[in-house]
Design a protein around this motif. Structure first.
Motif, PDB file in Angstrom:
ATOM      1  N   ALA A  23       0.819  -1.219   0.000  1.00 30.79           N
ATOM      2  CA  ALA A  23       0.000   0.000   0.000  1.00 30.79           C
ATOM      3  C   ALA A  23       0.853   1.270   0.000  1.00 30.79           C
ATOM      4  N   LYS A  24       2.124   1.160   0.334  1.00 28.61           N
ATOM      5  CA  LYS A  24       3.012   2.323   0.424  1.00 28.61           C
ATOM      6  C   LYS A  24       3.699   2.680  -0.891  1.00 28.61           C
ATOM      7  N   VAL A  25       3.612   1.823  -1.886  1.00 25.85           N
ATOM      8  CA  VAL A  25       4.367   2.039  -3.126  1.00 25.85           C
ATOM      9  C   VAL A  25       3.437   2.210  -4.317  1.00 25.85           C
ATOM     10  N   LEU A  26       4.009   2.721  -5.408  1.00 26.80           N
ATOM     11  CA  LEU A  26       3.210   2.998  -6.600  1.00 26.80           C
ATOM     12  C   LEU A  26       3.151   1.828  -7.583  1.00 26.80           C
ATOM     13  N   SER A  27       4.198   1.005  -7.607  1.00 23.12           N
ATOM     14  CA  SER A  27       4.228  -0.055  -8.614  1.00 23.12           C
ATOM     15  C   SER A  27       4.608  -1.391  -7.995  1.00 23.12           C
ATOM     16  N   GLU A  28       4.269  -2.450  -8.713  1.00 23.50           N
ATOM     17  CA  GLU A  28       4.631  -3.794  -8.270  1.00 23.50           C
ATOM     18  C   GLU A  28       6.141  -3.988  -8.278  1.00 23.50           C
ATOM     19  N   ALA A  29       6.827  -3.400  -9.245  1.00 23.94           N
ATOM     20  CA  ALA A  29       8.283  -3.520  -9.321  1.00 23.94           C
ATOM     21  C   ALA A  29       8.943  -2.884  -8.090  1.00 23.94           C
ATOM     22  N   GLU A  30       8.453  -1.727  -7.686  1.00 23.33           N
ATOM     23  CA  GLU A  30       8.995  -1.059  -6.504  1.00 23.33           C
ATOM     24  C   GLU A  30       8.742  -1.899  -5.252  1.00 23.33           C
ATOM     25  N   TRP A  31       7.573  -2.494  -5.172  1.00 26.86           N
ATOM     26  CA  TRP A  31       7.214  -3.356  -4.038  1.00 26.86           C
ATOM     27  C   TRP A  31       8.150  -4.551  -3.955  1.00 26.86           C
TER      28      TRP A  31
END
Length: 65
Positions: A23-31
């Motif tokens: 929930a804290k990030v914008l993209s799946e890659a960043e997660w």
């Protein structure tokens, strides 16, 4: 590995931690990148997101997303 600052392999606690971080990030890659820093490897499969513990890359379970 570490979920909420404690060592655990309980998939319920790991799931909660992973979803809170998602929930804290914008993209799946960043997660996925952030979770590698916490010691988890996330890999998308047909059944959802496979969660493995690093560095052994031992599978803990699958998140259904």
């Amino acid at each position: 590995m570490f979920a909420e600052n404690k060592l655990t392999e309980d998939m319920n606690e790991v799931r909660s931690f992973l979803l809170n971080e998602r929930a804290k990030v914008l993209s799946e890659a960043e997660w996925r990148f952030r979770m590698r820093g916490y010691g988890y490897n996330l890999r998308r499969t047909d059944g959802g997101m496979e969660v493995a513990r690093l560095p052994q890359n031992r599978v803990l379970g699958t998140l259904e997303l």
